[in-house]
Design a protein around this motif. Structure first.
Motif, PDB file in Angstrom:
ATOM      1  N   HIS A  11       0.816  -1.222   0.000  1.00  0.00           N
ATOM      2  CA  HIS A  11       0.000   0.000   0.000  1.00  0.00           C
ATOM      3  C   HIS A  11       0.842   1.262   0.000  1.00  0.00           C
ATOM      4  N   GLU A  12       2.098   1.150   0.367  1.00  0.00           N
ATOM      5  CA  GLU A  12       3.012   2.282   0.312  1.00  0.00           C
ATOM      6  C   GLU A  12       4.434   1.744   0.258  1.00  0.00           C
TER       7      GLU A  12
ATOM      8  N   TRP B 186       0.195   3.646  -5.874  1.00  0.00           N
ATOM      9  CA  TRP B 186       1.204   2.610  -5.676  1.00  0.00           C
ATOM     10  C   TRP B 186       0.564   1.221  -5.640  1.00  0.00           C
ATOM     11  N   HIS B 187      -0.532   1.078  -4.918  1.00  0.00           N
ATOM     12  CA  HIS B 187      -1.184  -0.230  -4.804  1.00  0.00           C
ATOM     13  C   HIS B 187      -1.649  -0.729  -6.177  1.00  0.00           C
ATOM     14  N   LYS B 188      -2.168   0.175  -6.991  1.00  0.00           N
ATOM     15  CA  LYS B 188      -2.613  -0.191  -8.338  1.00  0.00           C
ATOM     16  C   LYS B 188      -1.421  -0.665  -9.175  1.00  0.00           C
ATOM     17  N   PHE B 189      -0.299   0.031  -9.075  1.00  0.00           N
ATOM     18  CA  PHE B 189       0.938  -0.348  -9.771  1.00  0.00           C
ATOM     19  C   PHE B 189       1.386  -1.737  -9.325  1.00  0.00           C
TER      20      PHE B 189
ATOM     21  N   THR C 186       8.613  -0.876 -20.841  1.00  0.00           N
ATOM     22  CA  THR C 186       7.768  -0.856 -22.045  1.00  0.00           C
ATOM     23  C   THR C 186       7.344   0.555 -22.414  1.00  0.00           C
ATOM     24  N   GLY C 187       7.593   1.505 -21.529  1.00  0.00           N
ATOM     25  CA  GLY C 187       7.200   2.886 -21.785  1.00  0.00           C
ATOM     26  C   GLY C 187       5.954   3.311 -21.036  1.00  0.00           C
ATOM     27  N   LYS C 188       5.231   2.367 -20.467  1.00  0.00           N
ATOM     28  CA  LYS C 188       4.030   2.677 -19.698  1.00  0.00           C
ATOM     29  C   LYS C 188       4.418   3.508 -18.478  1.00  0.00           C
ATOM     30  N   THR C 189       3.683   4.581 -18.241  1.00  0.00           N
ATOM     31  CA  THR C 189       3.958   5.469 -17.117  1.00  0.00           C
ATOM     32  C   THR C 189       2.757   5.503 -16.184  1.00  0.00           C
ATOM     33  N   TRP C 190       3.048   5.395 -14.892  1.00  0.00           N
ATOM     34  CA  TRP C 190       2.027   5.408 -13.851  1.00  0.00           C
ATOM     35  C   TRP C 190       2.217   6.643 -12.974  1.00  0.00           C
TER      36      TRP C 190
END
Length: 176
Positions: free
Chosen positions: A25-26, A72-75, A51-55
């Motif tokens: 979670h963090e 962060w949790h989604k990542f 891959t170039g994907k940015t979060w």
């Protein structure tokens, strides 16, 4: 003449995910890194994978320390990061971190290609001409995989739609 300057080493840091519940979670950023770059970091940072994907992830700063928080949790969930994973962060300036994810085998993960949020780069005739289908064996599958690898290196990322288009567009003939 070599210059003994270790300041460039502070641009990168790593984290090992040890406690699944807390780190999911963090994730804390090292104090040493924050002392050097903390003032240049905004409240929202970008995490960019190979891959170039940015979060976009919220950065919570408090008393010289910082944590990746919202986002962060989604990542972590998307890349199936769990106990034992090893992450390398390289700061590129302007609140952008390149992130490399290694699993429990000590190898970098296979980053997903089928990101629904990803903006697709159209697979055009130019792309197909740039990377003509020339498999190293008579197997169509091996040729498609080789072509996908070439395209991934050239354009950074491919979606399932790209792979389907490549597969449909390529005509393979067995090697003689």
């Amino acid at each position: 003449m070599a210059v003994d300057d270790h300041s460039h080493n502070l641009r990168s840091f790593f984290r090992i995910i040890l406690e699944p519940r807390g780190d999911l979670h963090e994730l804390g950023i090292p104090k040493t890194f924050m002392a050097e770059y903390g003032s240049s970091l905004s409240d929202v940072v970008s995490l960019k994978i190979p891959t170039g994907k940015t979060w976009k992830v919220e950065l919570l700063k408090e008393n010289g320390r910082a944590w990746f928080r919202d986002g962060w949790h989604k990542f972590v969930t998307y890349y199936s990061i769990c106990h034992g994973h090893f992450l390398v962060f390289t700061y590129g300036g302007m609140s952008l971190f390149s992130v490399y994810i290694f699993d429990k085998t000590a190898c970098e993960i296979e980053y997903p290609l089928d990101d629904p949020q990803e903006t697709e780069v159209p697979v055009t005739e130019t792309l197909i001409k740039t990377y003509p289908c020339s498999p190293s064996s008579s197997s169509k599958e091996n040729g498609v995989l080789a072509l996908i690898g070439q395209c991934k290196r050239k354009f950074g990322t491919l979606t399932r739609a790209h792979i389907k288009k490549i597969n449909e567009s390529c005509v393979f003939s067995p090697l003689v």
